[in-house]
Design an enzyme around this catalytic site. Structure first.
Site, PDB file in Angstrom:
ATOM      1  N   CYS A   1      37.236  11.554  21.192  1.00  0.00           N
ATOM      2  CA  CYS A   1      38.216  11.867  20.141  1.00  0.00           C
ATOM      3  C   CYS A   1      37.561  12.565  18.960  1.00  0.00           C
ATOM      4  CB  CYS A   1      38.909  10.575  19.692  1.00  0.00           C
ATOM      5  SG  CYS A   1      39.820  10.705  18.155  1.00  0.00           S
TER       6      CYS A   1
ATOM      7  N   CYS B   1      37.939  10.695  15.657  1.00  0.00           N
ATOM      8  CA  CYS B   1      37.044   9.533  15.635  1.00  0.00           C
ATOM      9  C   CYS B   1      35.634   9.950  15.240  1.00  0.00           C
ATOM     10  CB  CYS B   1      37.015   8.859  17.003  1.00  0.00           C
ATOM     11  SG  CYS B   1      38.627   8.296  17.586  1.00  0.00           S
TER      12      CYS B   1
END
Length: 447
Positions: free
Chosen positions: A72, A75
């Site tokens: 991600c 993230c």
């Protein structure tokens, strides 16, 4: 002799109980010590998995957990911000520990805490999870989280203390300052709303402060909305019932920009919402209308006033039949379920004398000159898809696929499976395909 024997037995029993208590305390102290040694508050982000998650959550009063996925992009950008914030939060008088979980690898934990998008951040307070929707830059994140470990009511004893308090509080929560009030007057409400606002009392202050906060007598309770540069004054009565009403009414700005996070902030508010749809919130003509809405809101505290730019959140606006092709601006009354109301004669607002048109809209609503409508269900799919995680959509697809597979397997059986008609399954499949194709929008959770 019987009495002496009885006393001896009671004495032995009490001694045995004392020994048990001492042993339990020793074990408890040893466990606490070992847990502290196992999870030191050293300012580093803890890596959690299924073997140590519960132990960490139970060892600390406040734990901010980042549920992430290795692939991600959001993230990856969040990770260094958490690394920078961790030592500052760990050094607080009441430390806040930051931890992270690889939600892809430890999917059971992700499912347990309803993680359906990345990153999902949850703040565990005494073991109870609350979804974190605050800022993600390290400095702002620290300032935001300090609210949760601050005193219920802070006592301020000088002009400097007041100014520093407001500055440190930041812009993510409303601020209530009781000038000339004893902290006991607002302590119960400060505890009630401690997760939603800052509360303080000022014991010593100058006339300069009174002028800057626009009140001319004491006692007075001042509410501030730093993010929207708004304030309101309450001069009493200071019974809890009236204080509670004032605090609740000022938890929100006069005109609230409607988005995913602000809708969540309305969960505990029972008032109906006056929704105004404009083409673009950032346009100058929209800003002028928003000022008018603020004036209307100050005189109609029993309603929440919100505005939505179609450019900012088209899926939501579309559920109320507000599109770029429809007459704009448009106002409706929404009760936060599938019903909303339009006012006869006020279906849209033109650019001339908008203040009078807003007044007529509210007057028509008060007099009951309304038409009840249902949210557009075809558009509602897109709206729902913007609120739920993509994993949930995939789950719906999977379930529909299983139903269709079972029907195909049992197609030759004499007794059909009781799951509805083929038309209903086809319609469900079509609806899910439509929802799956919608772009997923969930604040920062885009992965």
């Amino acid at each position: 002799m019987a009495v002496v024997g009885m006393d001896r037995m009671v004495g032995q029993t009490l001694f045995s109980l004392m020994v048990v208590v001492v042993l339990l305390l020793a074990i408890s102290g040893s466990a606490s010590s070992s847990s502290t040694e196992q999870f030191p508050v050293d300012g580093k982000v803890l890596e959690l998995d299924e073997s140590n998650f519960d132990s960490v959550i139970s060892s600390f009063d406040y734990v901010l957990v980042d549920f992430y996925a290795p692939w991600c992009g959001h993230c990856k950008r969040l990770s260094p911000q958490l690394d920078a914030a961790a030592p500052v939060l760990a050094a607080l008088k009441q430390p806040i520990v930051i931890a992270k979980v690889n939600a892809e690898k430890f999917s059971r934990l992700a499912q347990k805490y309803d993680v359906d998008a990345y990153p999902t951040i949850k703040l565990f307070m005494h073991g109870v999870p609350v979804e974190y929707n605050g800022p993600r830059k390290a400095e702002l994140l620290v300032r935001y989280l300090k609210k949760f470990v601050a005193p219920d009511v802070t006592v301020l004893d000088s002009d400097t203390a007041i100014k520093n308090y407001v500055e440190e509080a930041g812009t993510y929560f409303p601020i209530y300052i009781g000038f000339g009030l004893n902290e006991s007057v607002i302590s119960n409400l400060a505890i009630k709303y401690r997760k939603k606002a800052w509360f303080s009392v000022a014991k010593d202050f100058s006339e300069e402060i009174m002028v800057s906060y626009d009140f001319d007598k004491v006692p007075a309770l001042v509410s501030l909305q730093p993010k929207y540069d708004e304030h309101s004054i309450f001069y009493g009565p200071f019974e809890e019932e009236f204080l509670d009403a004032f605090i609740k009414q000022n938890m929100l700005p006069l005109a609230l920009p409607i988005n995913y996070d602000s809708l969540k902030s309305l969960e505990d508010d029972e008032r109906k919402i006056v929704l105004t749809f404009v083409e673009d919130e950032a346009e100058e003509k929209s800003k002028k209308l928003i000022k008018i809405l603020k004036s209307a809101a100050s005189a109609n505290r029993d309603l929440v006033f919100g505005y939505v730019g179609i450019k900012q959140w088209e899926e939501f606006a579309d559920t109320f039949e507000a599109t770029k092709k429809s007459p704009l601006p448009k106002m409706v009354i929404w009760n936060r379920n599938e019903d909303y109301f339009t006012v006869v004669g006020s279906e849209s607002i033109d650019e001339e004398d908008q203040a009078s048109q807003v007044s007529r809209f509210l007057e028509g609503y008060r007099e009951g000159r309304t038409i009840q409508k249902r949210i557009s269900k075809s558009s509602l799919l897109g709206f729902i898809n913007s609120l739920i995680g993509i994993r949930t959509v995939y789950l719906i697809v999977f379930l529909v696929g299983v139903i269709m597979l079972i029907r195909n397997i049992n197609k030759g059986d004499d007794e059909p499976l009781g799951v509805g008609s083929q038309d209903e399954v086809d319609r469900a499949s079509s609806s899910v395909s439509e929802s799956e194709s919608k772009e997923y929008k969930h604040g920062e959770k885009e992965d």
